[in-house]
Enzyme design. Structure first.
Site, PDB file in Angstrom:
ATOM      1  N   GLN A 164      59.171  65.798  53.769  1.00  0.00           N
ATOM      2  CA  GLN A 164      57.744  65.680  54.053  1.00  0.00           C
ATOM      3  C   GLN A 164      57.528  65.011  55.396  1.00  0.00           C
ATOM      4  O   GLN A 164      57.883  63.839  55.572  1.00  0.00           O
ATOM      5  CB  GLN A 164      57.072  64.882  52.932  1.00  0.00           C
ATOM      6  CG  GLN A 164      55.584  64.667  53.092  1.00  0.00           C
ATOM      7  CD  GLN A 164      55.019  63.825  51.963  1.00  0.00           C
ATOM      8  OE1 GLN A 164      55.682  62.916  51.484  1.00  0.00           O
ATOM      9  NE2 GLN A 164      53.813  64.117  51.532  1.00  0.00           N
ATOM     10  N   GLY A 165      56.951  65.715  56.348  1.00  0.00           N
ATOM     11  CA  GLY A 165      56.727  65.179  57.686  1.00  0.00           C
ATOM     12  C   GLY A 165      55.298  64.705  57.868  1.00  0.00           C
ATOM     13  O   GLY A 165      54.488  65.380  58.526  1.00  0.00           O
ATOM     14  N   TYR A 166      54.968  63.555  57.288  1.00  0.00           N
ATOM     15  CA  TYR A 166      53.628  62.991  57.396  1.00  0.00           C
ATOM     16  C   TYR A 166      53.625  61.745  58.292  1.00  0.00           C
ATOM     17  O   TYR A 166      53.082  61.736  59.373  1.00  0.00           O
ATOM     18  CB  TYR A 166      53.096  62.602  56.010  1.00  0.00           C
ATOM     19  CG  TYR A 166      52.476  63.716  55.195  1.00  0.00           C
ATOM     20  CD1 TYR A 166      52.688  65.055  55.500  1.00  0.00           C
ATOM     21  CD2 TYR A 166      51.671  63.419  54.102  1.00  0.00           C
ATOM     22  CE1 TYR A 166      52.118  66.056  54.739  1.00  0.00           C
ATOM     23  CE2 TYR A 166      51.088  64.416  53.329  1.00  0.00           C
ATOM     24  CZ  TYR A 166      51.316  65.740  53.649  1.00  0.00           C
ATOM     25  OH  TYR A 166      50.745  66.716  52.888  1.00  0.00           O
ATOM     26  N   SER A 167      54.224  60.649  57.809  1.00  0.00           N
ATOM     27  CA  SER A 167      54.111  59.348  58.477  1.00  0.00           C
ATOM     28  C   SER A 167      54.734  59.361  59.861  1.00  0.00           C
ATOM     29  O   SER A 167      55.730  60.040  60.119  1.00  0.00           O
ATOM     30  CB  SER A 167      54.781  58.265  57.626  1.00  0.00           C
ATOM     31  OG  SER A 167      54.110  58.084  56.408  1.00  0.00           O
TER      32      SER A 167
ATOM     33  N   SER B  54      61.892  60.889  53.714  1.00  0.00           N
ATOM     34  CA  SER B  54      62.894  60.853  52.647  1.00  0.00           C
ATOM     35  C   SER B  54      63.745  62.113  52.646  1.00  0.00           C
ATOM     36  O   SER B  54      63.222  63.228  52.693  1.00  0.00           O
ATOM     37  CB  SER B  54      62.208  60.709  51.287  1.00  0.00           C
ATOM     38  OG  SER B  54      61.459  59.531  51.212  1.00  0.00           O
TER      39      SER B  54
ATOM     40  N   GLU C  35      51.559  64.407  44.114  1.00  0.00           N
ATOM     41  CA  GLU C  35      52.771  63.620  44.375  1.00  0.00           C
ATOM     42  C   GLU C  35      53.288  62.877  43.167  1.00  0.00           C
ATOM     43  O   GLU C  35      54.491  62.742  42.997  1.00  0.00           O
ATOM     44  CB  GLU C  35      52.529  62.635  45.521  1.00  0.00           C
ATOM     45  CG  GLU C  35      53.781  61.887  45.934  1.00  0.00           C
ATOM     46  CD  GLU C  35      53.595  61.121  47.226  1.00  0.00           C
ATOM     47  OE1 GLU C  35      54.603  60.626  47.753  1.00  0.00           O
ATOM     48  OE2 GLU C  35      52.464  61.009  47.724  1.00  0.00           O
TER      49      GLU C  35
ATOM     50  N   SER D 158      50.744  52.514  50.545  1.00  0.00           N
ATOM     51  CA  SER D 158      50.798  51.072  50.307  1.00  0.00           C
ATOM     52  C   SER D 158      49.726  50.638  49.320  1.00  0.00           C
ATOM     53  O   SER D 158      48.720  51.323  49.099  1.00  0.00           O
ATOM     54  CB  SER D 158      50.621  50.314  51.625  1.00  0.00           C
ATOM     55  OG  SER D 158      49.290  50.459  52.093  1.00  0.00           O
TER      56      SER D 158
ATOM     57  N   GLU E  83      47.518  48.394  49.649  1.00  0.00           N
ATOM     58  CA  GLU E  83      46.223  48.214  50.310  1.00  0.00           C
ATOM     59  C   GLU E  83      45.480  49.546  50.407  1.00  0.00           C
ATOM     60  O   GLU E  83      44.262  49.618  50.169  1.00  0.00           O
ATOM     61  CB  GLU E  83      46.432  47.616  51.706  1.00  0.00           C
ATOM     62  CG  GLU E  83      46.940  46.178  51.705  1.00  0.00           C
ATOM     63  CD  GLU E  83      48.450  46.072  51.449  1.00  0.00           C
ATOM     64  OE1 GLU E  83      48.928  44.935  51.295  1.00  0.00           O
ATOM     65  OE2 GLU E  83      49.134  47.120  51.399  1.00  0.00           O
TER      66      GLU E  83
END
Length: 370
Positions: free
Chosen positions: A123-126, A158, A241, A349, A351
């Protein structure tokens, strides 16, 4: 035909034998390096017998299991101590996204290979500047002839080091800001212009990675949804997810909790009370997941992440002074304690989960943003 717990249990007992029996309990967060090739072989064995993608519709190669059947499958799989799955991102994230939003050609190209575990996904998100603030994505893609040319960096990716493909959120409209101008691209990993660098964790393992795209390419038609409409697609993926598989995860948590309890001094009243509280909280988590039928992922993530992190702390307390001494390698409780520090960060996270619950579920005013 309905799938029963006894059928699932019987199949696992008959097949999790011989070389596969040696894989019991292996893998999972912080331990993905354990017997990876052998676990991949086991997962392909599952696929050959029709046990991958149980929730997918039958017409797309799945079993079309009901919610209750999925609960039974994931819980029985965990109760059998079967090895951690290696195809989670393809089966549970990208697959449902393509089923709902992909083109007929994309479904025909990718779904069979995901179901058969012939292609693995990441997964290429962050990104370094767009972790929890996913709308700040800076990785860009531009059309050159009939291909997207991608440039940028992803982080905390990951299993990128073993993946064949990556679903990438990239900015395809120059000058667009925030949620606008993003596209959801399917990008082959094994090509010039893609570099994967492992990120070593406190545990010494490296299942997370940095991924650098330097004019990497993918075909023009490998965009899911409309170009520039990737934000909605990315959010749809995130909604898949966690889902019902967390009920199997909770069985694993129960095993860990029981093992920590066996370590604990029965005369330590404070620790025994904390363990009892953890048992009650775990029961509440299961009841919540069943009541909401896996439809409340932010609350579920907030609950299990904090619970598991506290369990790591209880394990250290139960072991006492020995927990501070390291031999040639970390033991299972030291690894649990160290890796669970990340539970409240990765996958969204705490938050951010609280913001989602406040704004999207409770309807409270949005947090001020720059």
């Amino acid at each position: 035909m309905a799938v029963t717990r006894s059928e699932i249990r019987r199949w696992l007992a008959e097949h999790l034998v011989g070389r596969f029996a040696e894989l019991k309990g292996l893998g999972g967060p912080g331990r993905e390096h354990e017997a990876f090739a052998e676990r991949l072989d086991w997962e392909r064995h599952l696929a050959a017998h029709g046990w991958t993608c149980p929730a997918w519709p039958v017409e797309h190669g799945g079993r079309g299991m009901t919610f209750d059947e999925q609960v039974a499958f994931h819980e029985e799989y965990a109760l059998a101590d079967a090895p951690a799955r290696v195809n989670h991102l393809g089966e549970n994230l990208l697959g449902p996204t393509l089923i709902d939003l992909g083109t007929a050609r994309q479904k025909a190209r990718f779904l069979p290979k995901i179901r058969a575990v012939e292609e693995l996904w990441c997964q290429g998100y962050s990104e370094p500047g767009a972790g929890s603030d996913l709308a700040a994505v800076a990785t860009s893609a531009r059309l050159v002839d009939d291909q997207w040319v991608i440039t940028g960096q992803k982080v905390w990716t990951s299993l990128a080091h073993v993946a064949d493909w990556c679903f990438v959120l990239a900015r395809t409209t120059p000058g667009a800001l925030g949620h606008k101008g993003l596209s959801y691209l399917l990008v082959p990993m094994r090509q010039p212009g893609v570099e994967v660098r492992p990120i070593r964790q406190l545990t010494g393992t490296a299942e997370f990675n940095e991924v650098f795209f330097d004019d990497a390419r993918t075909d023009k038609d490998l965009v899911v949804g409309e170009p520039g409409g990737g934000w909605a697609v990315a959010m749809a993926t995130l909604a898949y997810e966690r889902g019902v598989s967390t009920l199997g995860q909770q069985v694993g948590f129960r095993h860990e909790l029981d093992a920590v309890g066996a370590l604990a001094d029965p005369e330590d009243a404070v620790l025994q009370e904390q363990l009892a509280r953890a048992a009650v909280e775990l029961s509440v988590m299961r009841s919540h997941a069943l009541r909401t039928r896996g439809s409340d992922p932010s609350v579920s993530k907030l609950l299990w992440a904090g619970w598991h992190r506290r369990l790591g702390e209880l394990a250290m307390r139960a072991r006492g002074a020995e927990s501070m001494v390291m031999g040639d390698d970390l033991d299972q409780w030291q690894r649990l304690y160290l890796f669970s520090r990340a539970d409240t960060i990765y996958g969204g996270s705490d938050e951010i989960q609280r913001n989602i619950i406040a704004e999207r579920v409770l309807g409270l005013p949005r947090e001020a943003r720059g």
